[in-house]
Scaffold this motif. Structure first.
Motif, PDB file in Angstrom:
ATOM      1  N   ILE A 190      28.416-117.792  -4.019  1.00  0.00           N
ATOM      2  CA  ILE A 190      29.055-116.937  -2.830  1.00  0.00           C
ATOM      3  C   ILE A 190      29.788-115.793  -2.766  1.00  0.00           C
ATOM      4  N   GLU A 191      30.902-116.173  -2.994  1.00  0.00           N
ATOM      5  CA  GLU A 191      32.250-114.774  -4.042  1.00  0.00           C
ATOM      6  C   GLU A 191      31.187-114.145  -4.520  1.00  0.00           C
ATOM      7  N   ARG A 192      30.659-114.705  -6.123  1.00  0.00           N
ATOM      8  CA  ARG A 192      29.612-113.500  -6.548  1.00  0.00           C
ATOM      9  C   ARG A 192      29.331-112.255  -6.043  1.00  0.00           C
ATOM     10  N   GLY A 193      28.651-112.911  -5.053  1.00  0.00           N
ATOM     11  CA  GLY A 193      27.616-112.045  -4.203  1.00  0.00           C
ATOM     12  C   GLY A 193      28.357-111.455  -3.427  1.00  0.00           C
ATOM     13  N   MET A 194      29.096-112.057  -2.378  1.00  0.00           N
ATOM     14  CA  MET A 194      30.097-110.824  -2.190  1.00  0.00           C
ATOM     15  C   MET A 194      30.587-110.300  -2.950  1.00  0.00           C
ATOM     16  N   ILE A 195      31.345-110.172  -3.691  1.00  0.00           N
ATOM     17  CA  ILE A 195      31.821-109.286  -4.844  1.00  0.00           C
ATOM     18  C   ILE A 195      30.528-108.525  -4.890  1.00  0.00           C
ATOM     19  N   GLU A 196      29.808-108.506  -5.162  1.00  0.00           N
ATOM     20  CA  GLU A 196      28.955-107.695  -5.964  1.00  0.00           C
ATOM     21  C   GLU A 196      28.207-106.437  -5.401  1.00  0.00           C
ATOM     22  N   ILE A 197      28.835-106.532  -3.560  1.00  0.00           N
ATOM     23  CA  ILE A 197      27.923-105.774  -2.960  1.00  0.00           C
ATOM     24  C   ILE A 197      29.534-104.245  -2.676  1.00  0.00           C
ATOM     25  N   VAL A 198      30.532-104.630  -3.829  1.00  0.00           N
ATOM     26  CA  VAL A 198      31.609-103.733  -3.530  1.00  0.00           C
ATOM     27  C   VAL A 198      32.100-103.515  -4.636  1.00  0.00           C
ATOM     28  N   ASP A 199      31.327-103.968  -5.606  1.00  0.00           N
ATOM     29  CA  ASP A 199      31.649-104.423  -6.685  1.00  0.00           C
ATOM     30  C   ASP A 199      30.913-103.034  -7.982  1.00  0.00           C
ATOM     31  N   THR A 200      31.253-102.155  -8.973  1.00  0.00           N
ATOM     32  CA  THR A 200      30.376-100.964  -9.278  1.00  0.00           C
ATOM     33  C   THR A 200      30.456-101.264 -11.382  1.00  0.00           C
ATOM     34  N   SER A 201      29.279-102.160 -11.278  1.00  0.00           N
ATOM     35  CA  SER A 201      29.476-102.625 -12.744  1.00  0.00           C
ATOM     36  C   SER A 201      30.029-101.371 -13.609  1.00  0.00           C
ATOM     37  N   GLY A 202      30.018-101.803 -14.880  1.00  0.00           N
ATOM     38  CA  GLY A 202      30.478-101.273 -16.085  1.00  0.00           C
ATOM     39  C   GLY A 202      31.369-100.664 -16.155  1.00  0.00           C
ATOM     40  N   THR A 203      32.095 -99.952 -15.148  1.00  0.00           N
ATOM     41  CA  THR A 203      32.914 -99.172 -15.140  1.00  0.00           C
ATOM     42  C   THR A 203      34.409 -99.650 -14.907  1.00  0.00           C
ATOM     43  N   PRO A 204      35.681 -98.898 -15.216  1.00  0.00           N
ATOM     44  CA  PRO A 204      37.047 -99.647 -14.983  1.00  0.00           C
ATOM     45  C   PRO A 204      36.781 -99.636 -13.132  1.00  0.00           C
ATOM     46  N   ALA A 205      36.063 -99.289 -12.163  1.00  0.00           N
ATOM     47  CA  ALA A 205      35.875-100.098 -11.187  1.00  0.00           C
ATOM     48  C   ALA A 205      35.282-100.769 -10.908  1.00  0.00           C
ATOM     49  N   SER A 206      35.048-101.578 -11.818  1.00  0.00           N
ATOM     50  CA  SER A 206      34.712-103.197 -11.965  1.00  0.00           C
ATOM     51  C   SER A 206      35.305-104.097 -11.718  1.00  0.00           C
ATOM     52  N   TYR A 213      36.722 -92.600 -18.656  1.00  0.00           N
ATOM     53  CA  TYR A 213      36.764 -92.938 -16.677  1.00  0.00           C
ATOM     54  C   TYR A 213      37.701 -92.161 -16.031  1.00  0.00           C
ATOM     55  N   VAL A 214      38.902 -92.450 -16.928  1.00  0.00           N
ATOM     56  CA  VAL A 214      40.118 -91.341 -16.008  1.00  0.00           C
ATOM     57  C   VAL A 214      39.641 -89.981 -16.492  1.00  0.00           C
ATOM     58  N   SER A 215      39.134 -89.356 -17.402  1.00  0.00           N
ATOM     59  CA  SER A 215      38.443 -88.136 -17.388  1.00  0.00           C
ATOM     60  C   SER A 215      37.529 -87.231 -16.725  1.00  0.00           C
ATOM     61  N   GLY A 216      37.060 -88.363 -16.614  1.00  0.00           N
ATOM     62  CA  GLY A 216      35.695 -87.732 -15.595  1.00  0.00           C
ATOM     63  C   GLY A 216      34.678 -87.622 -16.735  1.00  0.00           C
ATOM     64  N   GLY A 217      34.622 -88.790 -17.331  1.00  0.00           N
ATOM     65  CA  GLY A 217      33.651 -88.587 -18.658  1.00  0.00           C
ATOM     66  C   GLY A 217      34.010 -87.628 -19.532  1.00  0.00           C
ATOM     67  N   THR A 218      34.306 -86.968 -19.962  1.00  0.00           N
ATOM     68  CA  THR A 218      34.393 -85.643 -20.155  1.00  0.00           C
ATOM     69  C   THR A 218      34.710 -86.104 -21.790  1.00  0.00           C
ATOM     70  N   ILE A 219      36.228 -87.449 -22.005  1.00  0.00           N
ATOM     71  CA  ILE A 219      36.372 -87.895 -23.218  1.00  0.00           C
ATOM     72  C   ILE A 219      35.973 -88.876 -23.649  1.00  0.00           C
ATOM     73  N   ALA A 220      35.655 -89.089 -24.658  1.00  0.00           N
ATOM     74  CA  ALA A 220      34.928 -90.047 -25.193  1.00  0.00           C
ATOM     75  C   ALA A 220      35.724 -90.447 -26.920  1.00  0.00           C
ATOM     76  N   ILE A 221      37.040 -91.244 -26.595  1.00  0.00           N
ATOM     77  CA  ILE A 221      37.183 -91.776 -28.081  1.00  0.00           C
ATOM     78  C   ILE A 221      37.773 -92.793 -28.110  1.00  0.00           C
ATOM     79  N   THR A 222      37.971 -93.491 -29.802  1.00  0.00           N
ATOM     80  CA  THR A 222      37.982 -94.733 -29.981  1.00  0.00           C
ATOM     81  C   THR A 222      39.474 -95.325 -29.645  1.00  0.00           C
ATOM     82  N   ALA A 223      39.741 -96.313 -29.385  1.00  0.00           N
ATOM     83  CA  ALA A 223      41.426 -97.610 -28.992  1.00  0.00           C
ATOM     84  C   ALA A 223      41.482 -95.920 -29.763  1.00  0.00           C
ATOM     85  N   TRP A 224      41.779 -97.027 -31.672  1.00  0.00           N
ATOM     86  CA  TRP A 224      42.584 -96.237 -32.496  1.00  0.00           C
ATOM     87  C   TRP A 224      42.977 -94.735 -32.809  1.00  0.00           C
ATOM     88  N   GLY A 225      42.083 -94.402 -32.002  1.00  0.00           N
ATOM     89  CA  GLY A 225      42.447 -93.116 -31.902  1.00  0.00           C
ATOM     90  C   GLY A 225      43.332 -92.511 -30.451  1.00  0.00           C
TER      91      GLY A 225
END
Length: 375
Positions: free
Chosen positions: A75-91, A235-247
């Motif tokens: 039930i908890e996971r079902g309710m969380i999915e209502i306010v969740d956005t999967s696959g982004t740091p907003a998840s 996410y912070v850059s609005g999708g304009t910057i793609a960079i590796t973690a080490w980069g």
């Protein structure tokens, strides 16, 4: 339980209450049935953290507890999915507690750990001797704007400071006091090969991830940490910057070197910058402390609830069966409601944070963006 149940009924009869002699049988019968079917049988309970990928399996848990915990978790996971956005740091499921923002905060507010400290010293000397000269040279392609705002990679900008007529000093294990080299030779032979080798930043990644709450000895968690850095920057850059973690950590490392040299040459500026940064970090510290301790408090409360359940289960084969079951269910409902509340608060805070980071977003991954990251 049966003895005290029967004794209570017969005591009421002895005091004049109108009650059937067998009134104690049916509630105790139901309690015994529940106890035998849900408490005596044992099952396995798996606790899984979707944020870090960490999990633990607990054996010999009563089937009734497993069932109640499983249903309320569903039930908890079902309710969380209502306010969740999967696959982004907003998840919430993947980045609960602002994990992405916290990881970037750790990366930009701690000194990047490098395997070769002499290279750190060499890079700072290169900035002081070569880059400052190039910035003041008439006709240069290097500008303050490109360093502070308009870039996502410092490497080509630092390369513009190569000059065969200007000298700097290169430090190493074999030359601790330094070896004079031209800016061109220092960059081509020492600095650039080091900065373009991803393995040189493995230690920095492990250190950053460990301080952000990941376990560096578990490859899955390190990979999750790298993914967190990459997706949060995007996410912070609005999708304009793609960079590796080490980069990204290389960008932070070079920004810290540039910032340290600038501040070392201007004591007044260093004082103002330090004061401003202390004000920012002191304010953020309150939120970080709360963010770190709230999950711990919830974990402690969960442990207390699970510890109390065997004692509450003693009252199931008694006339108090209804209250015992209601108390056990109430505990888990309360914990489930806590999780849903966290998800809603996470969603609101993430949306607000995205708007608050507009200053950083406009400056890409330049010096200003990285050094103002706590803001």
């Amino acid at each position: 339980g049966i003895f005290f149940g029967a004794a209570a009924v017969y005591y009421k009869m002895a005091t004049g209450a109108r009650i059937s002699p067998l009134a104690w049988v049916w509630p105790i019968g139901i309690g015994v049935l529940i106890y035998l079917s849900l408490i005596i049988p044992k099952g396995t309970l798996t606790v899984y953290d979707t944020t870090t990928g960490r999990f633990q399996t607990i054996a010999d848990v009563p089937e009734g507890i497993v069932a109640v915990a499983g249903i309320l978790n569903l039930i908890e996971r079902g309710m969380i999915e209502i306010v969740d956005t999967s696959g982004t740091p907003a998840s919430y499921r993947s980045y609960a507690g602002g994990l992405g923002f916290n990881t970037l905060y750790v990366a930009t507010n701690t000194e990047i750990m490098m395997p070769d400290q002499y290279m750190d010293q060499t890079l700072r000397r290169y900035v002081n001797d070569c880059m400052f000269f190039e910035l003041m040279r008439p006709g240069t392609s290097l500008s303050v704007n490109s360093l502070t705002s308009d870039n996502t990679d410092f490497v080509p900008l630092f390369a513009l400071a190569k000059n065969p007529a200007i000298y700097t000093v290169v430090y190493s294990e074999s030359a601790k006091t330094g070896v004079p080299k031209t800016c061109t030779d220092a960059w081509d032979q020492d600095i650039e090969p080091f900065l373009t080798d991803a393995s040189n930043f493995d230690r920095a990644i492990e250190y950053t991830c460990a301080n952000a709450g990941f376990k560096k000895d578990y490859p899955l968690e390190i990979n999750k940490c790298k993914q967190t850095i990459e997706e949060t920057v995007q996410y912070v850059s609005g999708g304009t910057i793609a960079i590796t973690a080490w980069g990204y950590l290389r960008q932070v490392f070079m920004a810290q070197a540039l910032n340290d040299v600038v501040l070392s040459n201007s004591p007044d500026l260093a004082l103002r910058a330090t004061a401003g940064r202390n004000i920012m970090t002191s304010g953020i510290g309150v939120g970080i402390t709360a963010n770190e301790w709230l999950p711990v408090i919830r974990a402690v409360m969960t442990a207390v609830v699970i510890t109390l359940i065997p004692f509450i289960a003693i009252f199931i084969p008694t006339p108090l069966v209804g209250r015992a079951i209601a108390l056990i269910a109430g505990f888990f409902i309360w914990l489930a409601a806590w999780g849903v509340t966290d998800a809603i608060a996470h969603s609101i805070a993430t949306d607000y944070s995205y708007n608050a980071l507009e200053y950083i977003r406009q400056r890409q991954l330049g010096l200003a963006a990285i050094m103002h990251n706590p803001d």
